[in-house]
Design an enzyme around this catalytic site. Sequence first.
Site, PDB file in Angstrom:
ATOM      1  N   GLU A 101     -15.078 -40.542 -24.431  1.00 20.96           N
ATOM      2  CA  GLU A 101     -15.657 -39.274 -24.840  1.00 20.96           C
ATOM      3  C   GLU A 101     -14.862 -38.648 -25.965  1.00 20.96           C
ATOM      4  O   GLU A 101     -13.656 -38.857 -26.093  1.00 20.96           O
ATOM      5  CB  GLU A 101     -15.684 -38.300 -23.663  1.00 20.96           C
ATOM      6  CG  GLU A 101     -16.640 -38.740 -22.590  1.00 20.96           C
ATOM      7  CD  GLU A 101     -16.709 -37.752 -21.441  1.00 20.96           C
ATOM      8  OE1 GLU A 101     -17.736 -37.754 -20.763  1.00 20.96           O
ATOM      9  OE2 GLU A 101     -15.749 -37.003 -21.232  1.00 20.96           O
ATOM     10  N   CYS A 125      -1.603 -39.717 -13.390  1.00 21.16           N
ATOM     11  CA  CYS A 125      -1.292 -38.333 -12.999  1.00 21.16           C
ATOM     12  C   CYS A 125      -2.284 -37.924 -11.901  1.00 21.16           C
ATOM     13  O   CYS A 125      -3.501 -38.061 -12.084  1.00 21.16           O
ATOM     14  CB  CYS A 125      -1.404 -37.400 -14.200  1.00 21.16           C
ATOM     15  SG  CYS A 125      -0.377 -37.926 -15.592  1.00 21.16           S
TER      16      CYS A 125
HETATM   17  S1  SF4 Z   1      -3.507 -39.794 -16.213  1.00 18.34           S
HETATM   18 FE1  SF4 Z   1      -2.076 -38.297 -17.131  1.00 18.34          FE
HETATM   19  S2  SF4 Z   1      -1.674 -39.127 -19.194  1.00 18.34           S
HETATM   20 FE2  SF4 Z   1      -3.508 -40.147 -18.427  1.00 18.34          FE
HETATM   21  S3  SF4 Z   1      -5.238 -38.988 -19.234  1.00 18.34           S
HETATM   22 FE3  SF4 Z   1      -4.747 -38.169 -17.175  1.00 18.34          FE
HETATM   23  S4  SF4 Z   1      -3.326 -36.462 -17.534  1.00 18.34           S
HETATM   24 FE4  SF4 Z   1      -3.396 -37.688 -19.403  1.00 18.34          FE
END
Ligand code: SF4
Length: 387
Positions: A101, A125
């Site tokens: 996106e 995350c």
């Molecule tokens: S996992 Fe962490 S680093 Fe990856 S897109 Fe989501 S917030 Fe960003």
Amino acid sequence: MPGRVTPTRPPRHLADLDPAERRAAAAELGGPAFRADQLARHYFARLTDDPADMTDLPATSRDELAGQLLPRLLTAQQELSCDEGMTRKTLWRAFDGALIESVLMRYPQRVTMCVSSQAGCGMACPFCATGQAGLTRNLSAAEIVAQVVAGARALARGQVPGGPGRVSNVVFMGMGEPLANYASVLRAVRRITDPVPDGLGISQRSVTVSTVGLVPAIRRLTAEGLQVRLAVSLHAPDDGLRDELVPVNRRWPVAEVLETAWEYAASTGRRVSIEYALIKDVNDQPWRADMLAGLLAGRLTHVNLIPLNPTPGSRWTASEPGSMREFTGRLAARGIPVTMRDTRGSQIDGACGQLAAPSPAPRTRAAETQATGPRMPQPLQISARVP
Ligand code: SF4
């Protein structure tokens, strides 16, 4: 599950190549080297990849040249808009089915494109559903550039309310961790910032590359000598909590990430943006604001606080307004430049923590680094659906 595709290499595209490589590629195809310059002018200056527009190329070789050097990399699957059409999120399908996106955000004085650098993300995350879904693959430089070109084309053709315009800012805050796809992101930055017609001619100072803190890659970026802004997604000032919120912190802890960020600031003379998603009762305590202020005091930095965009079924939610005010006030009292970021695009899952391709919507950190205040909600409009 969308996005689960076998990693493959996207077709070669002019935007993957620097000017010398393009001329070599044109020569390989049996044409004079200057054909590459003509194609670059069509793509980066006239914002077209349609052979029918390329009347300065011989009719006999136009389709072949465009097919070889300007293959269509992304197909729009869906477009959503809000803020009276000033915010537009596009869901793209790549040649192999990968979904990504991008978001265009028009403000009175600027237009920002938020682009994805990976399909999915491997950083895991826990407050981010993109991270939960894992990494599908890295995007090529040209796939990244194509997101900006699409926005530039829509603006140039007057398809965004407010009249014809141009992209002024690019932020690498869509899906993915940009510095985990370093080579393609750097190539894309060069294409975005090379002067027209070698590139899109956007100022390096108007490009922001974000990271969760991949220290070796930040050092590499510092050595490039570019003027792009670095944004560090910190989200916690202490390793105990950051180990949980941003698992890569176990490899490169807060102190090391910030030390490397300050080296970047010293080398470039540019303020480093510290991105901090405020999560209710998780990282929004006054003592954490004070701790953050202690880490940042006297540094060349600016803090963007972002109310976390809640997503269905998640235990993470945005801080209460009072907590946000307290957090902001404590940073400001210590002289730290701080902005509560606009949550523009949240109605279309295009704001921070909400960008992601598959449905139900996973997300990433994202959006604009220098917005100045919340906007009134506008009704969501579905402006187009492309089958
Ligand atoms: S996992 Fe962490 S680093 Fe990856 S897109 Fe989501 S917030 Fe960003």
